[in-house]
Design an enzyme around this catalytic site. Sequence first.
Site, PDB file in Angstrom:
ATOM      1  CB  SER A   1      58.611  46.978  36.489  1.00 28.71           C
ATOM      2  OG  SER A   1      57.861  45.578  36.867  1.00 28.71           O
TER       3      SER A   1
ATOM      4  CB  SER B   1      42.447  44.066  47.519  1.00 24.12           C
ATOM      5  OG  SER B   1      42.274  42.807  48.182  1.00 24.12           O
TER       6      SER B   1
ATOM      7  CE  LYS C   1      47.058  41.395  46.513  1.00 25.97           C
ATOM      8  NZ  LYS C   1      47.484  42.679  46.201  1.00 25.97           N
TER       9      LYS C   1
ATOM     10  CE1 TYR D   1      48.108  38.110  45.524  1.00 26.96           C
ATOM     11  CE2 TYR D   1      45.863  37.129  45.322  1.00 26.96           C
ATOM     12  CZ  TYR D   1      46.667  38.126  45.077  1.00 26.96           C
ATOM     13  OH  TYR D   1      46.211  39.138  44.087  1.00 26.96           O
TER      14      TYR D   1
HETATM   15  N1  LIG Z   1      47.023  39.697  37.473  1.00 26.42           N
HETATM   16  C1  LIG Z   1      45.848  39.284  38.440  1.00 26.42           C
HETATM   17  O1  LIG Z   1      45.197  38.126  37.977  1.00 26.42           O
HETATM   18  C2  LIG Z   1      45.514  40.158  39.531  1.00 26.42           C
HETATM   19  C3  LIG Z   1      44.140  39.735  40.253  1.00 26.42           C
HETATM   20  C4  LIG Z   1      44.129  40.485  41.232  1.00 26.42           C
HETATM   21  C5  LIG Z   1      44.850  41.309  41.713  1.00 26.42           C
HETATM   22  N2  LIG Z   1      46.005  41.773  41.148  1.00 26.42           N
HETATM   23  C6  LIG Z   1      47.174  42.430  41.885  1.00 26.42           C
HETATM   24  O2  LIG Z   1      47.503  43.524  40.877  1.00 26.42           O
HETATM   25  C7  LIG Z   1      48.616  43.896  41.549  1.00 26.42           C
HETATM   26  C8  LIG Z   1      49.714  44.000  40.364  1.00 26.42           C
HETATM   27  O3  LIG Z   1      49.885  42.392  39.932  1.00 26.42           O
HETATM   28  P1  LIG Z   1      50.011  42.387  38.260  1.00 26.42           P
HETATM   29  O4  LIG Z   1      48.851  41.543  38.101  1.00 26.42           O
HETATM   30  O5  LIG Z   1      50.228  43.707  37.590  1.00 26.42           O
HETATM   31  O6  LIG Z   1      51.197  41.316  38.281  1.00 26.42           O
HETATM   32  P2  LIG Z   1      52.717  41.638  37.484  1.00 26.42           P
HETATM   33  O7  LIG Z   1      52.545  41.916  36.054  1.00 26.42           O
HETATM   34  O8  LIG Z   1      53.470  40.452  38.040  1.00 26.42           O
HETATM   35  O9  LIG Z   1      53.347  42.925  38.523  1.00 26.42           O
HETATM   36  C9  LIG Z   1      53.572  43.387  39.885  1.00 26.42           C
HETATM   37  C10 LIG Z   1      54.453  44.249  40.035  1.00 26.42           C
HETATM   38  O10 LIG Z   1      54.717  44.455  41.566  1.00 26.42           O
HETATM   39  C11 LIG Z   1      56.244  44.561  41.570  1.00 26.42           C
HETATM   40  N3  LIG Z   1      56.603  44.066  42.617  1.00 26.42           N
HETATM   41  C12 LIG Z   1      56.900  42.736  43.181  1.00 26.42           C
HETATM   42  N4  LIG Z   1      57.349  42.730  44.522  1.00 26.42           N
HETATM   43  C13 LIG Z   1      57.779  44.269  44.659  1.00 26.42           C
HETATM   44  C14 LIG Z   1      58.512  44.896  45.439  1.00 26.42           C
HETATM   45  N5  LIG Z   1      59.296  44.197  46.656  1.00 26.42           N
HETATM   46  N6  LIG Z   1      58.913  46.365  45.486  1.00 26.42           N
HETATM   47  C15 LIG Z   1      58.337  46.842  44.345  1.00 26.42           C
HETATM   48  N7  LIG Z   1      57.551  46.426  43.309  1.00 26.42           N
HETATM   49  C16 LIG Z   1      57.523  45.077  43.393  1.00 26.42           C
HETATM   50  C17 LIG Z   1      56.893  43.741  40.350  1.00 26.42           C
HETATM   51  O11 LIG Z   1      58.153  43.990  40.089  1.00 26.42           O
HETATM   52  P3  LIG Z   1      59.229  43.225  39.282  1.00 26.42           P
HETATM   53  O12 LIG Z   1      58.630  43.470  37.812  1.00 26.42           O
HETATM   54  O13 LIG Z   1      60.505  43.783  39.629  1.00 26.42           O
HETATM   55  O14 LIG Z   1      58.977  41.745  39.859  1.00 26.42           O
HETATM   56  C18 LIG Z   1      55.895  44.148  39.224  1.00 26.42           C
HETATM   57  O15 LIG Z   1      56.148  45.435  38.762  1.00 26.42           O
HETATM   58  C19 LIG Z   1      49.226  42.870  42.734  1.00 26.42           C
HETATM   59  O16 LIG Z   1      49.093  43.532  43.919  1.00 26.42           O
HETATM   60  C20 LIG Z   1      48.338  41.641  42.476  1.00 26.42           C
HETATM   61  O17 LIG Z   1      47.918  41.102  43.672  1.00 26.42           O
HETATM   62  C21 LIG Z   1      46.437  40.851  40.122  1.00 26.42           C
END
Ligand SMILES: NC(=O)c1ccc[n+]([C@@H]2O[C@H](COP(=O)([O-])OP(=O)(O)OC[C@H]3O[C@@H](n4cnc5c(N)ncnc54)[C@H](OP(=O)(O)O)[C@@H]3O)[C@@H](O)[C@H]2O)c1
Length: 284
Positions: free
Chosen positions: A13, A139, A157, A153
């Site tokens: 999303s 991760s 991971k 968290y």
């Molecule tokens: N941003 C960072 O700094 C960062 C750094 C390292 C790793 N990551 C990893 O990158 C990945 C994506 O995160 P992002 O940074 O893109 O954050 P984000 O913009 O908050 O996106 C998170 C996504 O996960 C979805 N989600 C949460 N719970 C879910 C569930 N039960 N079933 C299906 N979808 C679900 C959310 O859906 P909704 O819209 O419905 O909430 C959203 O689409 C995560 O695994 C995160 O740990 C992020």
Amino acid sequence: MQRESVAVITGSSTGNGFETSLLLAKNGFYTYATMRNLDKSTRMKEITKKDSLPLEVLQLDVTDDKSVTDAIDVISSRHGRIDVLVNNAGYDVFGAVEDLSMKEIRMQFETNFFGAVRLMKAVIPIMRKQRSGIIVNVSSIGGLVGVPLNSAYTASKFALEGFSESMKYELDGFGIKVILIEPGAVNTNFLETLEAQKAMNPDSPYAELSKKASEGRREAFKQASSSMQVAGVILNAIKSEKPNTRYLVGNDAAAIMERKKNSSDFELERWIKESLEGKGFVRK
Ligand SMILES: NC(=O)c1ccc[n+]([C@@H]2O[C@H](COP(=O)([O-])OP(=O)(O)OC[C@H]3O[C@@H](n4cnc5c(N)ncnc54)[C@H](OP(=O)(O)O)[C@@H]3O)[C@@H](O)[C@H]2O)c1
């Protein structure tokens, strides 16, 4: 004609999942951009239509067995195969252990770890039969190094890292690859989701540390990578004949790993504490 590769991405999303879904579709993968709430699919659908992309949006909540099996059944009955699974859905519950409920800690694992496991269990039989496939587990640098007020968290991971490392051996003989993507800070909704959490409770005995840690984070996020960069790393890894086990994303992730490799635990902890003082993690 060359067969079209089929890709499934969770949490599409917003953020990393959104950009990865679009990039894979733009590169010819028949892409299933899955999300738990289809109300958030408008923009994805508009871009798909405008650019005539091979992309479909499908409902999938990674914490729900039926939602996962229903979605995977639809894909496998249409295509008879799945070539790429990107386990991306995830969020970050911020706060001191004492301030988090067991429910919050379990939910963190239910999404970030068991969610990925649930998807892998649904997809592996399909990949095993076709004797090929790649599983990309998103991760974090937090899957390799613990940081303050982030125990739930990082634990989720770290679990994903260990699971992926072990699984590689059992799947290798069936032509299935397993890789890990380890971003540092990425400019997505991640920080807002995190900051909205109740752990910022001013009455908490950890309030001061919380304030420091969130300021440190905000500082680190000033130099954040973009979701496009994460998507680019994922695409390159998928296309590689022999992908690495791990891909760091961002200078901050690289700087943290370099520190970890070249420091004692004591030195690393001191450096991480100092980073809370607003210095950030990027090499200066
Ligand atoms: N941003 C960072 O700094 C960062 C750094 C390292 C790793 N990551 C990893 O990158 C990945 C994506 O995160 P992002 O940074 O893109 O954050 P984000 O913009 O908050 O996106 C998170 C996504 O996960 C979805 N989600 C949460 N719970 C879910 C569930 N039960 N079933 C299906 N979808 C679900 C959310 O859906 P909704 O819209 O419905 O909430 C959203 O689409 C995560 O695994 C995160 O740990 C992020």
